[in-house]
Design a protein around this motif. Structure first.
Motif, PDB file in Angstrom:
ATOM      1  N   THR A   7       0.817  -1.206   0.000  1.00  0.00           N
ATOM      2  CA  THR A   7       0.000   0.000   0.000  1.00  0.00           C
ATOM      3  C   THR A   7       0.852   1.258   0.000  1.00  0.00           C
ATOM      4  N   CYS A   8       0.427   2.224  -0.774  1.00  0.00           N
ATOM      5  CA  CYS A   8       1.007   3.569  -0.780  1.00  0.00           C
ATOM      6  C   CYS A   8       0.033   4.494  -0.067  1.00  0.00           C
ATOM      7  N   TYR A   9       0.467   5.049   1.061  1.00  0.00           N
ATOM      8  CA  TYR A   9      -0.371   5.981   1.820  1.00  0.00           C
ATOM      9  C   TYR A   9      -0.003   7.411   1.438  1.00  0.00           C
ATOM     10  N   VAL A  10      -1.019   8.209   1.174  1.00  0.00           N
ATOM     11  CA  VAL A  10      -0.797   9.592   0.753  1.00  0.00           C
ATOM     12  C   VAL A  10      -1.688  10.506   1.584  1.00  0.00           C
ATOM     13  N   GLY A  11      -1.099  11.577   2.109  1.00  0.00           N
ATOM     14  CA  GLY A  11      -1.874  12.582   2.829  1.00  0.00           C
ATOM     15  C   GLY A  11      -1.770  13.915   2.119  1.00  0.00           C
ATOM     16  N   ILE A  12      -2.899  14.570   1.886  1.00  0.00           N
ATOM     17  CA  ILE A  12      -2.916  15.838   1.160  1.00  0.00           C
ATOM     18  C   ILE A  12      -3.439  16.942   2.075  1.00  0.00           C
ATOM     19  N   ALA A  13      -2.646  17.987   2.236  1.00  0.00           N
ATOM     20  CA  ALA A  13      -3.056  19.177   2.979  1.00  0.00           C
ATOM     21  C   ALA A  13      -2.759  20.394   2.124  1.00  0.00           C
ATOM     22  N   PHE A  14      -3.344  21.520   2.477  1.00  0.00           N
ATOM     23  CA  PHE A  14      -3.211  22.742   1.694  1.00  0.00           C
ATOM     24  C   PHE A  14      -2.560  23.838   2.528  1.00  0.00           C
ATOM     25  N   TYR A  15      -1.858  24.737   1.867  1.00  0.00           N
ATOM     26  CA  TYR A  15      -1.207  25.836   2.579  1.00  0.00           C
ATOM     27  C   TYR A  15      -1.106  27.050   1.674  1.00  0.00           C
ATOM     28  N   ARG A  16      -1.036  28.207   2.300  1.00  0.00           N
ATOM     29  CA  ARG A  16      -0.797  29.452   1.570  1.00  0.00           C
ATOM     30  C   ARG A  16       0.675  29.815   1.646  1.00  0.00           C
ATOM     31  N   SER A  17       1.166  30.447   0.599  1.00  0.00           N
ATOM     32  CA  SER A  17       2.541  30.918   0.607  1.00  0.00           C
ATOM     33  C   SER A  17       2.699  31.994   1.674  1.00  0.00           C
ATOM     34  N   ASP A  18       3.934  32.276   2.037  1.00  0.00           N
ATOM     35  CA  ASP A  18       4.200  33.223   3.114  1.00  0.00           C
ATOM     36  C   ASP A  18       3.659  34.613   2.802  1.00  0.00           C
ATOM     37  N   LEU A  55      -2.274  29.829  -3.098  1.00  0.00           N
ATOM     38  CA  LEU A  55      -2.720  28.678  -2.324  1.00  0.00           C
ATOM     39  C   LEU A  55      -2.203  27.436  -3.034  1.00  0.00           C
ATOM     40  N   ASN A  56      -1.263  26.744  -2.417  1.00  0.00           N
ATOM     41  CA  ASN A  56      -0.650  25.579  -3.031  1.00  0.00           C
ATOM     42  C   ASN A  56      -1.074  24.310  -2.296  1.00  0.00           C
ATOM     43  N   THR A  57      -0.643  23.159  -2.810  1.00  0.00           N
ATOM     44  CA  THR A  57      -0.938  21.907  -2.137  1.00  0.00           C
ATOM     45  C   THR A  57       0.343  21.308  -1.588  1.00  0.00           C
ATOM     46  N   SER A  58       0.206  20.601  -0.513  1.00  0.00           N
ATOM     47  CA  SER A  58       1.347  19.909   0.066  1.00  0.00           C
ATOM     48  C   SER A  58       0.979  18.447   0.247  1.00  0.00           C
ATOM     49  N   VAL A  59       1.734  17.556  -0.344  1.00  0.00           N
ATOM     50  CA  VAL A  59       1.528  16.132  -0.125  1.00  0.00           C
ATOM     51  C   VAL A  59       2.663  15.650   0.766  1.00  0.00           C
ATOM     52  N   ALA A  60       2.338  15.190   1.921  1.00  0.00           N
ATOM     53  CA  ALA A  60       3.378  14.793   2.866  1.00  0.00           C
ATOM     54  C   ALA A  60       3.286  13.297   3.150  1.00  0.00           C
ATOM     55  N   GLN A  61       4.426  12.704   3.379  1.00  0.00           N
ATOM     56  CA  GLN A  61       4.511  11.319   3.820  1.00  0.00           C
ATOM     57  C   GLN A  61       3.845  10.362   2.852  1.00  0.00           C
ATOM     58  N   VAL A  62       4.314  10.364   1.620  1.00  0.00           N
ATOM     59  CA  VAL A  62       3.954   9.310   0.675  1.00  0.00           C
ATOM     60  C   VAL A  62       4.792   8.102   1.099  1.00  0.00           C
ATOM     61  N   PHE A  63       4.183   7.101   1.703  1.00  0.00           N
ATOM     62  CA  PHE A  63       4.997   6.056   2.315  1.00  0.00           C
ATOM     63  C   PHE A  63       4.332   4.681   2.271  1.00  0.00           C
ATOM     64  N   ASN A  64       5.115   3.678   2.649  1.00  0.00           N
ATOM     65  CA  ASN A  64       4.606   2.308   2.694  1.00  0.00           C
ATOM     66  C   ASN A  64       4.435   1.877   4.147  1.00  0.00           C
ATOM     67  N   VAL A  87       6.161  15.364  -1.411  1.00  0.00           N
ATOM     68  CA  VAL A  87       5.886  15.823  -2.773  1.00  0.00           C
ATOM     69  C   VAL A  87       5.087  17.111  -2.668  1.00  0.00           C
ATOM     70  N   ARG A  88       5.529  18.127  -3.391  1.00  0.00           N
ATOM     71  CA  ARG A  88       4.811  19.399  -3.388  1.00  0.00           C
ATOM     72  C   ARG A  88       4.008  19.510  -4.671  1.00  0.00           C
ATOM     73  N   GLY A  89       2.712  19.807  -4.527  1.00  0.00           N
ATOM     74  CA  GLY A  89       1.830  19.836  -5.674  1.00  0.00           C
ATOM     75  C   GLY A  89       1.632  21.221  -6.252  1.00  0.00           C
ATOM     76  N   GLY A  90       0.599  21.349  -7.068  1.00  0.00           N
ATOM     77  CA  GLY A  90       0.322  22.596  -7.759  1.00  0.00           C
ATOM     78  C   GLY A  90      -0.722  23.436  -7.049  1.00  0.00           C
ATOM     79  N   PRO A  91      -1.320  24.390  -7.754  1.00  0.00           N
ATOM     80  CA  PRO A  91      -2.250  25.329  -7.128  1.00  0.00           C
ATOM     81  C   PRO A  91      -3.590  24.704  -6.784  1.00  0.00           C
ATOM     82  N   ALA A  92      -4.215  25.251  -5.755  1.00  0.00           N
ATOM     83  CA  ALA A  92      -5.570  24.853  -5.370  1.00  0.00           C
ATOM     84  C   ALA A  92      -6.446  26.101  -5.343  1.00  0.00           C
ATOM     85  N   ARG A  93      -7.745  25.876  -5.338  1.00  0.00           N
ATOM     86  CA  ARG A  93      -8.687  26.989  -5.331  1.00  0.00           C
ATOM     87  C   ARG A  93      -9.730  26.786  -4.245  1.00  0.00           C
TER      88      ARG A  93
END
Length: 296
Positions: free
Chosen positions: A69-80, A85-94, A102-108
């Motif tokens: 299994t690949c576990y993925v958690g997705i959270a969102f954050y604003r730049s300083d 508003l970007n996306t942050s994917v943290a702890q892609v793990f087994n 992994v840092r993602g692209g823009p969110a709305r």
């Protein structure tokens, strides 16, 4: 922030920053902070150093019949600067807990629920990035993806994530919105709060789970405040509520940055929230460290 320097330093080993008040009893902790007992400080320090040196402190209990299994958690954050508003994917793990960032692209922000969401193409690209990171780290593709998100799933998001899974020939994709709190509550006889692990099925796609609560081994509740359950909202109920709750509960124990065994959120989202507090200071075009060890 010193930790931001570590996040940007992709070519160096993870570092461990220790306040003087941690090891010097004569130095008062910073305002608003307290000092842990000696045993907790020793545990936290040595587990962190062991993990940053490449060790695996503990791992999920796994049956030989379980799919990788690949576990993925997705959270969102604003730049300083607050502009993006970007996306942050943290702890892609087994199951071992070996994780990458992994840092993602823009969110709305959606006008309907005021929550951040991804377009279908961005969700698709983000899932592919996560799978690529998993393959680079573990030299194989997973047979199953478990995706946790801090906001509700839209049709575009589920479609994008499913497109990426289909593109990589992964049949098992399980998506759940995990809330930080749940409005429902349960009670047990006596004065003690519900046991950790108590679950309540509120509907076909709605589950409440006490990730914190009374611990039978301790015969007490170790917290200071009344525990509240987290909410689990599976997009498609592919598993029994008992199995779904058990997996989320197990993931709350995968935090290597504390001594407590009753973490509130699964490590997928706990680390996503922690990493986003660092990435918000890094420019979008800045290469950042991919190991979670740089952020804890």
């Amino acid at each position: 922030m010193e930790i931001t320097v570590s996040a940007r330093a992709t070519k160096v080993s993870p570092i461990q920053i220790i306040r003087r008040s941690t090891w010097d009893e004569a130095t008062r902790p910073p305002e608003g902070h307290s000092r842990q007992d000696e045993a907790s400080r020793a545990w936290n320090l040595h587990v962190a150093l062991y993990y940053k040196a490449g060790g695996v402190p503990w791992r999920l209990l796994r049956s030989p019949t379980d799919l990788t299994t690949c576990y993925v958690g997705i959270a969102f954050y604003r730049s300083d600067d607050g502009n993006a508003l970007n996306t942050s994917v943290a702890q892609v793990f087994n199951e071992r807990g070996d994780g990458v960032i992994v840092r993602g692209g823009p969110a709305r922000i959606s006008r309907t629920d005021r929550q951040p969401h991804l377009a279908r193409a961005d969700a698709h690209a983000l899932q592919l990035q996560a799978l690529d990171a998993y393959r680079r780290e573990h030299h194989t593709a997973p047979a199953r993806i478990v995706l946790h998100k801090t906001s509700a799933f839209t049709g575009e998001e589920t479609g994008g994530f499913q497109d990426a899974a289909d593109e990589r020939f992964i049949d098992a994709l399980e998506m759940s919105w995990v809330t930080s709190s749940e409005g429902a509550a349960t009670f047990r006889p006596g004065d003690a709060p519900p046991l950790r692990g108590t679950r309540a099925v509120l509907g076909e796609r709605e589950l409440a789970l006490y990730a914190t609560g009374s611990i039978e081994f301790y015969r007490t509740y170790p917290g200071m405040y009344i525990p509240r359950p987290i909410g689990i909202r599976p997009v498609t109920p592919a598993r029994e509520p008992r199995e779904l709750a058990a997996e989320v509960l197990a993931l709350t124990k995968m935090n290597w940055n504390q001594t407590r065994l009753d973490g509130r959120l699964p490590v997928t989202l706990r680390t996503a929230n922690q990493v986003r507090s660092v990435l918000r200071f890094c420019p979008p075009d800045q290469a950042v460290a991919t190991r979670y060890a740089h952020y804890m």
